[in-house]
Design an enzyme around this catalytic site. Sequence first.
Site, PDB file in Angstrom:
ATOM      1  CB  CYS A 261      45.097  52.825  43.434  1.00  0.00           C
ATOM      2  SG  CYS A 261      43.613  52.199  42.679  1.00  0.00           S
TER       3      CYS A 261
ATOM      4  CG  HIS B  11      47.424  49.755  45.078  1.00  0.00           C
ATOM      5  ND1 HIS B  11      46.324  49.606  45.878  1.00  0.00           N
ATOM      6  CD2 HIS B  11      46.962  49.779  43.790  1.00  0.00           C
ATOM      7  CE1 HIS B  11      45.247  49.529  45.120  1.00  0.00           C
ATOM      8  NE2 HIS B  11      45.605  49.635  43.851  1.00  0.00           N
TER       9      HIS B  11
ATOM     10  CG  ASN C  55      42.433  47.401  43.746  1.00  0.00           C
ATOM     11  OD1 ASN C  55      42.552  48.246  44.622  1.00  0.00           O
ATOM     12  ND2 ASN C  55      42.740  47.623  42.484  1.00  0.00           N
TER      13      ASN C  55
HETATM   14  N1  ACO Z   1      36.820  35.332  34.797  1.00  0.00           N
HETATM   15  C1  ACO Z   1      37.108  34.512  33.765  1.00  0.00           C
HETATM   16  N2  ACO Z   1      37.643  34.938  32.615  1.00  0.00           N
HETATM   17  C2  ACO Z   1      37.926  36.259  32.507  1.00  0.00           C
HETATM   18  C3  ACO Z   1      37.637  37.175  33.548  1.00  0.00           C
HETATM   19  C4  ACO Z   1      37.053  36.650  34.722  1.00  0.00           C
HETATM   20  N3  ACO Z   1      36.752  37.431  35.781  1.00  0.00           N
HETATM   21  N4  ACO Z   1      38.003  38.403  33.162  1.00  0.00           N
HETATM   22  C5  ACO Z   1      38.519  38.276  31.919  1.00  0.00           C
HETATM   23  N5  ACO Z   1      38.449  36.973  31.525  1.00  0.00           N
HETATM   24  C6  ACO Z   1      38.893  36.399  30.255  1.00  0.00           C
HETATM   25  C7  ACO Z   1      38.792  37.390  29.122  1.00  0.00           C
HETATM   26  O1  ACO Z   1      37.499  37.402  28.577  1.00  0.00           O
HETATM   27  C8  ACO Z   1      39.826  36.830  28.174  1.00  0.00           C
HETATM   28  O2  ACO Z   1      39.260  35.754  27.475  1.00  0.00           O
HETATM   29  P1  ACO Z   1      39.608  35.527  25.917  1.00  0.00           P
HETATM   30  O3  ACO Z   1      41.090  35.300  25.875  1.00  0.00           O
HETATM   31  O4  ACO Z   1      38.797  34.317  25.585  1.00  0.00           O
HETATM   32  O5  ACO Z   1      39.184  36.777  25.227  1.00  0.00           O
HETATM   33  C9  ACO Z   1      40.901  36.259  29.094  1.00  0.00           C
HETATM   34  O6  ACO Z   1      40.264  36.071  30.363  1.00  0.00           O
HETATM   35  C10 ACO Z   1      42.098  37.159  29.258  1.00  0.00           C
HETATM   36  O7  ACO Z   1      41.633  38.467  29.577  1.00  0.00           O
HETATM   37  P2  ACO Z   1      42.638  39.640  29.818  1.00  0.00           P
HETATM   38  O8  ACO Z   1      41.874  40.879  30.142  1.00  0.00           O
HETATM   39  O9  ACO Z   1      43.614  39.687  28.699  1.00  0.00           O
HETATM   40  O10 ACO Z   1      43.352  39.101  31.137  1.00  0.00           O
HETATM   41  P3  ACO Z   1      44.724  39.577  31.748  1.00  0.00           P
HETATM   42  O11 ACO Z   1      45.619  38.413  31.817  1.00  0.00           O
HETATM   43  O12 ACO Z   1      45.227  40.838  31.113  1.00  0.00           O
HETATM   44  O13 ACO Z   1      44.292  39.918  33.233  1.00  0.00           O
HETATM   45  C11 ACO Z   1      43.735  41.755  34.682  1.00  0.00           C
HETATM   46  C12 ACO Z   1      43.331  40.935  33.459  1.00  0.00           C
HETATM   47  C13 ACO Z   1      43.816  40.829  35.877  1.00  0.00           C
HETATM   48  C14 ACO Z   1      42.708  42.838  34.929  1.00  0.00           C
HETATM   49  C15 ACO Z   1      45.134  42.365  34.405  1.00  0.00           C
HETATM   50  O14 ACO Z   1      45.138  43.029  33.172  1.00  0.00           O
HETATM   51  C16 ACO Z   1      45.541  43.331  35.459  1.00  0.00           C
HETATM   52  O15 ACO Z   1      45.748  42.973  36.614  1.00  0.00           O
HETATM   53  N6  ACO Z   1      45.712  44.611  35.100  1.00  0.00           N
HETATM   54  C17 ACO Z   1      46.051  45.621  36.077  1.00  0.00           C
HETATM   55  C18 ACO Z   1      44.797  46.065  36.674  1.00  0.00           C
HETATM   56  C19 ACO Z   1      45.025  46.803  37.919  1.00  0.00           C
HETATM   57  O16 ACO Z   1      46.046  46.694  38.564  1.00  0.00           O
HETATM   58  N7  ACO Z   1      44.048  47.584  38.233  1.00  0.00           N
HETATM   59  C20 ACO Z   1      44.024  48.263  39.383  1.00  0.00           C
HETATM   60  C21 ACO Z   1      44.900  49.478  39.371  1.00  0.00           C
HETATM   61  S1  ACO Z   1      44.065  50.853  39.640  1.00  0.00           S
HETATM   62  C22 ACO Z   1      43.182  50.595  40.944  1.00  0.00           C
HETATM   63  O17 ACO Z   1      43.685  49.942  41.847  1.00  0.00           O
HETATM   64  C23 ACO Z   1      41.780  51.107  41.017  1.00  0.00           C
END
Ligand code: ACO
Length: 348
Positions: free
Chosen positions: A128, A275, A305
Amino acid sequence: MAIEVIGTGRAIPPQRITNDDLAKRIDTSDEWIRSHTGIGARHIAGDETACSDLALEAAKNALAMAAGADTLTGAEKEAALAEAALTLDLIVLATATGDYPGSPSTACIVQDKLGARNAAAMDVGAACSGFIYSLETAAGLLSINKNRKRALVIGSEILTRVADWTDRGTCVLFGDGAGAVIIEKTGAPSEGPGKRGLLRTILGADGSGAEHLIFRRGGSRSPFKIGETVVKHSCIEMNGQAVYNFAVKTVTDTIGRLLEQEGITIADVARIIPHQANARIVQAAGKRLGIPEEKFFLNIGEYANTSSASIPIAMDELNRKGGLKRSDLLLTIGFGGGLTYGGNLIVW
Ligand code: ACO
């Protein structure tokens, strides 16, 4: 001597999938995706479209702007593009989802289809952060050789094809698209009064975080084997929390360092193009640095993204809607797989 941006372009596949559309296929909801990421929709490339196809379309749009051929149509436009393509000395293309693994580079495919016969061509792999890395690479290669004057820099991705559609934690995040810029070496100053173009870049990496964003299969570390029953294509695995923490820290630090090195404050920056990975990352970094939210240009709501394509897509959208004026100071900031990060300061 300055390295100035003289054209921008983008390519967005027409098929648009909203969060509600996704919720019909996987266990998710518009509410969850919006509140956790800021994403409302994504665009998905058709099966027949490869990374180079989107890259080519974005490149042509950028080249048309640079050549003043935006308003031309048909054969006249094709002729202007063919002529402009011959002025390119270099094509640098950032991607993690190129047409082929290894060889040929996607940049070479674009070079051929564009008819850029005088251009060297290569891909850059920095996930990215790829566009930020590629802009600096192209600027460096223009600066070091007096015979090179113009470069095409592209970020292009078909991430939806490498998403794991059984993992709702990652597949809802990604979209497809490409963005491109034409940069040119000009006689304007790059420092002091009237300075123009790419002023400075910070690039960084922390390979100890390699596991946090990884395509585990299909490379020389773990090739698919003859006779193996493949249950999953090579797909992105992500440790969301680790990437989130890395992103907030590096975005905050890199913006601070860019401002400090240039001897300016955030008030001097007209717009920040981050980004587009997660609106919450941008909000958290903005809060830490006391940057008003409106300074960040966000279009993640529409495109999700698109990895290395997200910054040049946003740059083109902002530019074409008149959001970037000559002499505006623009800051780009990115992070991603590797792990990698970086940022550019550009006088528009
Ligand atoms: N829909 C509904 N529920 C979901 C989903 C979904 N799509 N995905 C996860 N959940 C649930 C999980 O199962 C979990 O449930 P639980 O608490 O019952 O176990 C709950 O939501 C929380 O899940 P987390 O993974 O802890 O959610 P978080 O708040 O950390 O958000 C996210 C996840 C959005 C991916 C976040 O961690 C994030 O943005 N990280 C950075 C990722 C990023 O920037 N990536 C790109 C960079 S690199 C690139 O661009 C290729």
